[in-house]
Design an enzyme around this catalytic site. Structure first.
Site, PDB file in Angstrom:
ATOM      1  N   GLY A  22      33.201  42.829  41.170  1.00 29.28           N
ATOM      2  CA  GLY A  22      33.237  42.070  42.415  1.00 29.28           C
ATOM      3  C   GLY A  22      33.065  42.917  43.667  1.00 29.28           C
ATOM      4  N   ASN A  46      30.398  43.307  45.320  1.00 27.73           N
ATOM      5  CA  ASN A  46      29.577  42.537  46.266  1.00 27.73           C
ATOM      6  C   ASN A  46      30.381  41.409  46.914  1.00 27.73           C
ATOM      7  OD1 ASN A  46      26.655  43.541  46.307  1.00 27.73           O
ATOM      8  ND2 ASN A  46      27.260  43.652  44.136  1.00 27.73           N
ATOM      9  N   MET A  58      27.760  36.819  34.983  1.00 26.49           N
ATOM     10  CA  MET A  58      27.015  37.093  33.749  1.00 26.49           C
ATOM     11  C   MET A  58      26.866  35.852  32.869  1.00 26.49           C
ATOM     12  SD  MET A  58      26.319  40.155  34.337  1.00 26.49           S
ATOM     13  CE  MET A  58      25.676  40.819  32.814  1.00 26.49           C
ATOM     14  N   ASN A  62      21.183  34.381  43.780  1.00 24.55           N
ATOM     15  CA  ASN A  62      21.588  35.353  42.761  1.00 24.55           C
ATOM     16  C   ASN A  62      21.166  36.747  43.194  1.00 24.55           C
ATOM     17  OD1 ASN A  62      22.432  36.293  40.116  1.00 24.55           O
ATOM     18  ND2 ASN A  62      20.255  36.545  39.654  1.00 24.55           N
ATOM     19  N   HIS A 107      20.048  40.279  41.926  1.00 22.21           N
ATOM     20  CA  HIS A 107      19.463  40.844  40.705  1.00 22.21           C
ATOM     21  C   HIS A 107      19.104  42.309  40.966  1.00 22.21           C
ATOM     22  CE1 HIS A 107      17.311  41.060  36.962  1.00 22.21           C
ATOM     23  NE2 HIS A 107      16.223  41.476  37.582  1.00 22.21           N
TER      24      HIS A 107
HETATM   25  C1  GRF Z   1      25.268  43.974  40.752  1.00 15.84           C
HETATM   26  O1  GRF Z   1      24.612  45.203  40.585  1.00 15.84           O
HETATM   27  C2  GRF Z   1      24.310  42.822  40.621  1.00 15.84           C
HETATM   28  O2  GRF Z   1      23.001  43.136  41.001  1.00 15.84           O
HETATM   29  C3  GRF Z   1      24.347  42.518  39.143  1.00 15.84           C
HETATM   30  O3  GRF Z   1      25.680  42.755  38.767  1.00 15.84           O
HETATM   31  C4  GRF Z   1      26.266  43.731  39.619  1.00 15.84           C
HETATM   32  C5  GRF Z   1      27.573  43.176  40.115  1.00 15.84           C
HETATM   33  O4  GRF Z   1      28.362  44.163  40.701  1.00 15.84           O
HETATM   34  N1  GRF Z   1      23.885  41.180  38.897  1.00 15.84           N
HETATM   35  P1  GRF Z   1      29.770  43.816  41.360  1.00 15.84           P
HETATM   36  O5  GRF Z   1      30.581  43.042  40.330  1.00 15.84           O
HETATM   37  O6  GRF Z   1      29.513  43.005  42.593  1.00 15.84           O
HETATM   38  O7  GRF Z   1      30.395  45.134  41.670  1.00 15.84           O
END
Ligand code: GRF
Length: 215
Positions: A18, A20, A96, A113, A115
């Protein structure tokens, strides 16, 4: 920010760390993202650290068990939550799980999303031309950082795109390129890609806010 429009109410969906989600929380708390508020965090895993991050900031959280046989039930619950929390935009940030086409079709241009690879503008196509004119393959699905390393690329990146039923193929909102350094491993590259993503995800929400209603 257009004062006529209320902030977007986001539901952020996570399955892991998490970081992001944290970038969005921080940007909102620092008033760098007045265009949005996080109304809800949903996780497909009970032990996702993203849930702890949300709780620390008093954001409502829901854990939705979500393996293959539970998808329809999980989607029905998600739908109910989105209505209850009056969500404007779903942000898949390290989520996921894959939504069914029937679910996605109910939210045109309302699911984005993140990616960790470069995707072409329309989302479609098997190649991407980088800013220095190099044509590289497009990687969709899982393990895309390792694919970029295996292909010997010098640049990769991350993309925020709208979700359509085809996997990692919707129209692109924004993207950032990230250099691949000699000796990079999946781990070192992931660290650099995530740093770029933490700015990208904020930019994407701003852009969606500005562009909605223009279509
Ligand atoms: C990110 O690198 C995103 O691009 C991918 O999963 C990762 C998630 O990272 N889909 P986080 O859980 O936000 O640290």
């Amino acid at each position: 920010m257009d004062s006529q429009q209320a902030p977007l109410r986001l539901a952020v969906l996570v399955s892991g760390s998490g970081s992001n989600l944290q970038a969005l929380i921080d940007a909102i708390e620092r008033q760098q993202l007045p265009e949005a508020e996080i109304a809800l965090v949903i996780s497909s895993r009970a032990d996702a650290y993203g849930l702890q991050r949300a709780l620390k900031h008093r954001i409502p959280t829901v854990y939705l068990p979500w393996n293959r046989s539970q998808r329809l039930e999980a989607e029905a619950r998600t739908l109910a939550l989105l209505r209850l929390f009056e969500i404007d935009l779903l942000v898949l940030a390290g989520f996921m799980r894959i939504f069914s086409p029937g679910f996605v079709d109910q939210f045109p241009r309302r699911i984005i999303n993140l990616h960790p690879a470069l995707l072409p503008d329309s989302g479609m196509g098997d190649t991407f031309v980088t800013s220095d004119g190099t044509t590289i393959p497009v990687f969709r699905g899982l393990h895309v950082l390792q694919h970029a390393l295996d292909a010997g690329l010098k640049v990769t990146g991350s993309t925020v795109h709208y979700v359509i039923p085809e996997l990692d193929a919707g129209p692109v909102l924004c993207r950032r390129e990230v250099p691949i350094e000699p000796g990079d491993t999946e781990e070192t590259l992931q660290k650099r890609v995530k740093q770029a993503e933490h700015r990208l995800i904020v930019e994407a929400v701003k852009k969606h806010y500005q562009e909605r209603g223009r279509r």
